[in-house]
Design a protein around this motif. Structure first.
Motif, PDB file in Angstrom:
ATOM      1  N   UNK A 112       0.869  -1.172   0.000  1.00  0.00           N
ATOM      2  CA  UNK A 112       0.000   0.000   0.000  1.00  0.00           C
ATOM      3  C   UNK A 112       0.906   1.222   0.000  1.00  0.00           C
ATOM      4  N   UNK A 113       0.529   2.239  -0.770  1.00  0.00           N
ATOM      5  CA  UNK A 113       1.431   3.364  -0.991  1.00  0.00           C
ATOM      6  C   UNK A 113       0.618   4.626  -1.280  1.00  0.00           C
ATOM      7  N   UNK A 114       1.150   5.767  -0.907  1.00  0.00           N
ATOM      8  CA  UNK A 114       0.546   7.046  -1.275  1.00  0.00           C
ATOM      9  C   UNK A 114       0.790   7.274  -2.763  1.00  0.00           C
ATOM     10  N   UNK A 115      -0.261   7.632  -3.466  1.00  0.00           N
ATOM     11  CA  UNK A 115      -0.160   7.806  -4.913  1.00  0.00           C
ATOM     12  C   UNK A 115       0.924   8.827  -5.292  1.00  0.00           C
ATOM     13  N   UNK A 116       0.978   9.941  -4.586  1.00  0.00           N
ATOM     14  CA  UNK A 116       1.959  10.970  -4.915  1.00  0.00           C
ATOM     15  C   UNK A 116       3.385  10.476  -4.690  1.00  0.00           C
ATOM     16  N   UNK A 117       3.577   9.613  -3.696  1.00  0.00           N
ATOM     17  CA  UNK A 117       4.913   9.087  -3.433  1.00  0.00           C
ATOM     18  C   UNK A 117       5.332   8.076  -4.496  1.00  0.00           C
ATOM     19  N   UNK A 118       4.395   7.261  -4.959  1.00  0.00           N
ATOM     20  CA  UNK A 118       4.706   6.375  -6.082  1.00  0.00           C
ATOM     21  C   UNK A 118       5.042   7.194  -7.314  1.00  0.00           C
ATOM     22  N   UNK A 119       4.268   8.249  -7.551  1.00  0.00           N
ATOM     23  CA  UNK A 119       4.538   9.111  -8.703  1.00  0.00           C
ATOM     24  C   UNK A 119       5.945   9.706  -8.609  1.00  0.00           C
ATOM     25  N   UNK A 120       6.328  10.141  -7.423  1.00  0.00           N
ATOM     26  CA  UNK A 120       7.668  10.713  -7.262  1.00  0.00           C
ATOM     27  C   UNK A 120       8.752   9.671  -7.516  1.00  0.00           C
ATOM     28  N   UNK A 121       8.565   8.458  -7.026  1.00  0.00           N
ATOM     29  CA  UNK A 121       9.532   7.385  -7.270  1.00  0.00           C
ATOM     30  C   UNK A 121       9.720   7.164  -8.768  1.00  0.00           C
ATOM     31  N   UNK A 122       8.619   7.101  -9.503  1.00  0.00           N
ATOM     32  CA  UNK A 122       8.704   6.879 -10.943  1.00  0.00           C
ATOM     33  C   UNK A 122       9.314   8.078 -11.653  1.00  0.00           C
ATOM     34  N   UNK A 123       8.927   9.278 -11.235  1.00  0.00           N
ATOM     35  CA  UNK A 123       9.441  10.489 -11.874  1.00  0.00           C
ATOM     36  C   UNK A 123      10.953  10.610 -11.702  1.00  0.00           C
ATOM     37  N   UNK A 124      11.433  10.310 -10.509  1.00  0.00           N
ATOM     38  CA  UNK A 124      12.873  10.387 -10.274  1.00  0.00           C
ATOM     39  C   UNK A 124      13.620   9.317 -11.048  1.00  0.00           C
ATOM     40  N   UNK A 125      13.008   8.157 -11.217  1.00  0.00           N
ATOM     41  CA  UNK A 125      13.653   7.095 -11.999  1.00  0.00           C
ATOM     42  C   UNK A 125      13.722   7.460 -13.479  1.00  0.00           C
TER      43      UNK A 125
END
Length: 412
Positions: A112-125
């Protein structure tokens, strides 16, 4: 999984419309396949809104292969179980094991994850070079050699292939189909509560679901356990304003759950603010692709959140599409897009329809009955029953290393 392939002499250059979870995952997957890609996002700033989401093994195994496992683990929570509980008394009715049992059974975790935090992980990658913010698509013209794009700023771009990953109100889909989103008759209130406000949140992390008459509520920890995300679904006469950031009325939400058990009512009362989001999907399309354009994620198959698979299916789409494009020469692009659709459309249609049918269970007027629940207190049978969903390896299917379906019971 061993991956062997021959990279074509020049893979098609791809423009992705939409820089959300679907578009960024596609950008990562295309990079791994050696395909040039530019992402165009209409918002001027990265996404920061939204609440929690659930990532099942069918998606996390793919994200791990894309190189974000460590960053994802740092912000996610590994829930031990999913528990269906009584709306009036909070007693457990049914359990599906997650945690170590899920990871061992399906080779990947359930997060389970905060949507904005997943988005940040992908954006930084992905990195900033591939993403252009503030680009709202206004026109798309396809010809045999490629696709011309025009944006509201006046900027133009030409690509070999265009992928619409721009959500349920997709501008790309509008040019492929004359349909419109279908309002479900329900709205979702989403909120985040600091975990230290809820005494029960200090226990083992789990996904809690309370089905009830005409509505239901789901909650789980996010932000490495610091917050509890909840989604409360209620009947709505009309869609009203559509925005991830549209404020909801906490008093209206509390009134909608008046008479429910104290765990639910205290959770709602602990939220300082809530956001209201009308729930839409669309009817299934017979075709998502043309010779040079394809849809992905919610743009292709928007689904109600009642199976918690929207983001998961977008991630499956992204990896499948990247494999299909990465192994095709530019002259074979139409066939590659058609193969992507052939691989994905049956599965996503099944899940999309299953999400609609889940309303009958989640909003039933009487208490749901689970045969065998007492005999399966640890939820292992419930976990095995999810094999058709969690056991799916979209990349292995796309590369021909596995066939669908994998283990488990039949789909809904």
């Amino acid at each position: 999984m061993t991956r062997t392939r021959e990279v074509p002499a020049r893979a098609a250059a791809v423009a992705v419309i939409g820089g959300g979870i679907a578009g960024l995952t596609l950008a990562l997957a295309l990079r791994r396949e050696g395909v040039d890609c530019t992402v165009f996002e209409r918002s001027p700033e990265p996404a920061g809104a939204g609440a929690g989401l659930q990532l099942a093994p069918n998606a996390t195994r793919l994200l791990h292969r894309l190189g974000v496992a460590e960053a994802l683990r740092a912000v996610a929570v590994l829930p031990r179980a999913l528990r269906i509980r009584g709306w009036d008394d909070d007693l457990p009715l049914h359990t599906t094991a997650l945690g170590d049992a899920c990871r061992h059974g399906y080779g990947a975790p359930y997060y389970t994850v905060h949507r904005a935090q997943l988005h940040r992980v992908l954006r930084e990658a992905v990195g900033g070079a591939q993403v252009r913010t503030g680009h709202r698509l206004t026109d798309l013209t396809e010809d045999p050699g490629g696709v011309d794009l025009t944006f509201a700023s006046g900027a133009r771009h030409r690509a070999d292939v265009v992928i619409g990953a721009d959500g349920v109100h997709s501008a790309v889909r509008a040019r492929l189909a004359g349909d419109a989103p279908v309002f479900s008759g329900s709205s979702a209130y989403r909120g985040l509560v600091p975990a230290d406000r809820l005494p029960w949140a200090a226990g083992e992390p789990e996904v809690r679901v309370w089905p009830g008459p005409g509505r239901h509520l789901v909650c789980y920890p996010v932000s490495a356990g610091r917050e509890i995300s909840f989604t409360a679904t209620v009947p709505a006469a009309s869609a009203g304003e559509e925005s991830w950031t549209a404020e909801g009325d906490p008093a209206e939400l509390a009134a909608a759950y008046d008479g429910w058990n104290p765990t639910v009512t205290r959770l709602i009362a602990a939220a300082d603010t809530v956001r209201r989001w009308p729930l839409h999907d669309r009817e299934s399309l017979p075709d998502w692709v043309t010779a040079r354009v394809a849809l992905l994620g919610d743009a292709a198959h928007p689904m109600l959140p009642f199976l918690a698979q929207g983001a998961n299916q977008a991630i499956e789409d992204a990896v499948t599409l990247a494999v299909c494009l990465g192994r095709a020469a530019p002259a074979d692009t139409p066939a590659a897009l058609r193969r992507y659709q052939d691989l994905r459309l049956p599965r996503t249609t099944l899940i999309q329809r299953g999400a609609r049918r889940s309303t009958q269970y989640l909003h039933r007027p009487d208490r749901p009955h689970h045969p065998g629940a007492t005999a399966d207190p640890h939820g292992l049978a419930g976990l095995r029953a999810m094999g058709w969903l969690y056991g799916h390896d979209a990349e292995a299917v796309a590369t021909g290393e596995a066939r669908e379906p994998l283990t488990g019971s039949t789909a809904p």
